[in-house]
Design a protein around this motif. Sequence first.
Motif, PDB file in Angstrom:
ATOM      1  N   GLU A  80     126.861  46.407  79.739  1.00  0.00           N
ATOM      2  CA  GLU A  80     126.602  45.036  79.301  1.00  0.00           C
ATOM      3  C   GLU A  80     127.445  44.034  80.094  1.00  0.00           C
ATOM      4  N   TYR A 106     128.057  39.051  68.965  1.00  0.00           N
ATOM      5  CA  TYR A 106     128.163  39.884  67.771  1.00  0.00           C
ATOM      6  C   TYR A 106     127.418  41.194  67.900  1.00  0.00           C
ATOM      7  N   TYR A 123     108.006  23.823  58.775  1.00  0.00           N
ATOM      8  CA  TYR A 123     108.346  25.141  59.311  1.00  0.00           C
ATOM      9  C   TYR A 123     109.842  25.388  59.226  1.00  0.00           C
ATOM     10  N   GLN A 180     125.505  22.682  79.121  1.00  0.00           N
ATOM     11  CA  GLN A 180     126.313  21.619  79.717  1.00  0.00           C
ATOM     12  C   GLN A 180     127.069  20.846  78.648  1.00  0.00           C
ATOM     13  N   MET A 204     124.876  15.254  70.841  1.00  0.00           N
ATOM     14  CA  MET A 204     124.253  15.833  72.033  1.00  0.00           C
ATOM     15  C   MET A 204     123.838  14.727  72.997  1.00  0.00           C
ATOM     16  N   LEU A 239     124.299  35.767  69.359  1.00  0.00           N
ATOM     17  CA  LEU A 239     123.543  37.016  69.454  1.00  0.00           C
ATOM     18  C   LEU A 239     124.281  38.017  70.325  1.00  0.00           C
ATOM     19  N   ILE A 240     124.651  37.588  71.548  1.00  0.00           N
ATOM     20  CA  ILE A 240     125.243  38.523  72.507  1.00  0.00           C
ATOM     21  C   ILE A 240     126.610  39.002  72.026  1.00  0.00           C
ATOM     22  N   ALA A 252     119.913  43.647  74.487  1.00  0.00           N
ATOM     23  CA  ALA A 252     121.119  44.322  74.019  1.00  0.00           C
ATOM     24  C   ALA A 252     120.952  44.737  72.567  1.00  0.00           C
ATOM     25  N   LEU A 254     119.779  34.098  78.870  1.00  0.00           N
ATOM     26  CA  LEU A 254     120.745  34.568  77.869  1.00  0.00           C
ATOM     27  C   LEU A 254     120.032  35.202  76.690  1.00  0.00           C
ATOM     28  N   PHE A 255     118.967  34.526  76.236  1.00  0.00           N
ATOM     29  CA  PHE A 255     118.255  35.024  75.058  1.00  0.00           C
ATOM     30  C   PHE A 255     117.652  36.405  75.330  1.00  0.00           C
ATOM     31  N   GLY A 306     121.308  19.802  79.236  1.00  0.00           N
ATOM     32  CA  GLY A 306     121.077  21.049  78.522  1.00  0.00           C
ATOM     33  C   GLY A 306     122.187  21.356  77.546  1.00  0.00           C
ATOM     34  N   LEU A 309     119.865  27.993  82.974  1.00  0.00           N
ATOM     35  CA  LEU A 309     119.587  29.296  82.387  1.00  0.00           C
ATOM     36  C   LEU A 309     118.108  29.471  82.108  1.00  0.00           C
ATOM     37  N   ASP A 340     120.465  26.012  71.099  1.00  0.00           N
ATOM     38  CA  ASP A 340     119.971  27.280  71.633  1.00  0.00           C
ATOM     39  C   ASP A 340     121.075  28.107  72.266  1.00  0.00           C
ATOM     40  N   PHE A 341     121.941  27.408  73.015  1.00  0.00           N
ATOM     41  CA  PHE A 341     122.979  28.121  73.756  1.00  0.00           C
ATOM     42  C   PHE A 341     123.906  28.870  72.811  1.00  0.00           C
ATOM     43  N   GLY A 383     120.379  39.022  75.489  1.00  0.00           N
ATOM     44  CA  GLY A 383     120.896  39.293  74.158  1.00  0.00           C
ATOM     45  C   GLY A 383     119.936  40.129  73.332  1.00  0.00           C
ATOM     46  N   ALA A 407     122.233  31.939  71.322  1.00  0.00           N
ATOM     47  CA  ALA A 407     122.188  33.112  72.202  1.00  0.00           C
ATOM     48  C   ALA A 407     123.569  33.734  72.344  1.00  0.00           C
ATOM     49  N   ASN A 442     115.428  26.750  76.709  1.00  0.00           N
ATOM     50  CA  ASN A 442     116.201  26.352  77.885  1.00  0.00           C
ATOM     51  C   ASN A 442     117.163  27.417  78.363  1.00  0.00           C
ATOM     52  N   ILE A 443     117.492  28.362  77.504  1.00  0.00           N
ATOM     53  CA  ILE A 443     118.500  29.346  77.861  1.00  0.00           C
ATOM     54  C   ILE A 443     117.841  30.713  77.914  1.00  0.00           C
ATOM     55  N   MET A 453     113.360  18.144  76.295  1.00  0.00           N
ATOM     56  CA  MET A 453     114.307  19.232  76.526  1.00  0.00           C
ATOM     57  C   MET A 453     113.556  20.560  76.689  1.00  0.00           C
ATOM     58  N   VAL A 459     122.942  38.829  63.550  1.00  0.00           N
ATOM     59  CA  VAL A 459     121.818  38.424  64.395  1.00  0.00           C
ATOM     60  C   VAL A 459     121.047  37.282  63.744  1.00  0.00           C
ATOM     61  N   PHE A 461     119.441  28.234  66.330  1.00  0.00           N
ATOM     62  CA  PHE A 461     118.167  27.881  66.969  1.00  0.00           C
ATOM     63  C   PHE A 461     117.470  26.769  66.191  1.00  0.00           C
TER      64      PHE A 461
END
Lengths: 187, 349
Positions: B181, A61, A2, A130, A122, A58-59, B148, B141-142, A127, B198, A51-52, B145, A55, B137-138, B1, A39, A46
Amino acid sequence: MYEIVAFYLFSALTIGLFSVTVMSSNLLYAMTSLAAGMVLISGFFFLLGADFLGAVQLIVYVGAVMALYSFAMMFFDATRDIKEKNTNDALVFLLGGMSALMLVLMFSAPIFSENVQALYPMTEGVGNAQDVGMVLFTKYLIPFEVAALMLLVAMISGIILAGKKMDSSLTEDMDADDEIMIVKDEK
Amino acid sequence: METTLVENLPEVTALGVIIKAIIILAVISALAGFGTYIERKVLAFMQRRLGPMHVGPFGLLQIAADGIKLFTKEDIVPQNANKLIFKIAPAITAATAFIALSSVPVFPDFTIPEMVFGVTIPLVGGVFVPSIASDINIGILFVLGMMAAGLYGPLLAGMSQANKWGIIGSARTAVQFLSYEVVTGLSILAPIMIVGSLSFVDFNNAQAGGIGSWLIWQQPVAFVLFLIAGFAETNRTPFDLLEHEAEVVSGYATEYSGMRWGMFFIGEYANMITVAIIASIVFLGGYDSSYELGWLMIILKISFFFFLMLWVRAAWPHVRPDQLMWLCWKVLMPIAVINIVVTGIVIMV
């Protein structure tokens, strides 16, 4: 499996969209493909398990390109094509050459990839946010603070530039209206 | 996780996620249609009218009539419009609204039974369907976003349609987005600092001790700020600058008809539900998976927020764009920053 499919899909889409951004002379196509490309880049984060950062990409840009749109809306008619002026051949040559060099370096990067090691792998059981925080507030504390300072400077200068007549409404206050008119006449 | 929720539950399979996605799509789209009926009835009740009464009992079949109208109406693309962008824009709104719903908990976990009334269910029998389609996990935020990103729909729609009302609508979209926002992010930061995560599941578990442990008691200011910003985020009435009929005809949606307009509409209602879900989980305790009625409770909370949005629409007038900017930047943002500082001091001491 995938992940490979998703990676190639995202890669093809991102490269395609950013080429539209560069090539298109239609403002709306250029901006929209820029936003969509930004985007889609979060998709790579991801896929890599960050993930952090995905996101955040995303926010940040989505907001940034939206601000760009508002400028474009002020200065151009979005439904028409723009006549581009590329007069300086030397500049085009220089930028093109640098992009080509960049591309060569990027494609040859896998040769050295064995030497690259993750300095801050990591941490298990913690998370994403963190992990980023730990690196940001230890190793990269000074760049972080410098970035904060630059943002503060930008904010203050923004307030000074925009805030001269902040208390009076431009549409209601006749004095402000007069001032605009005078400036216009002088031109 | 992943899957902090799952301890002794069955494994989440790809098929389960696909089924979940189909359920979300089907139910939320249907709810959007039903939501219009509820909205008209509630508004009518508050304005001492009857609302839709003629089609079916209590006007219930009005939904079907509206649906048929939307699907069969002629789909017009204006001559001078940028046709590609014009066609894509409604899909952006609807798609991002549903993508945002993919990482919030909608309906409880369940396993599709292997047999019903002695008939074996082929293919999907025994598949475990998770409550969150993609438990990242977040989550918060996702979702923020993605919601938005949903505003690109109105923005592109307004700019592509070669209509001055549309341009004004999309200019207002940009203004509104850049204003609220900041407030959304800053207001929800204080609860995030308290919980330290989160993830929606962690938020739910942090408030598992009954009404007394709801975060609204610790963070009343953040709750009110988030609610106000949520109204702006979903273009609900005090802040529905984008398509305010009395001022800019229909704003970004002026040239749209038929199902393209319907997609904007479904997106808006899905966003209302998403904001209601976020508010219920972050501030009002969320769901309680330990007993059956726990899920009924969150549906009641979501319904309350949905009703609140209609109530506010009936009770309050619109604000002007400059009033919205003044409110967001000069009032709400300083309050949110002070709230964060105070929360930080309280946590540290």
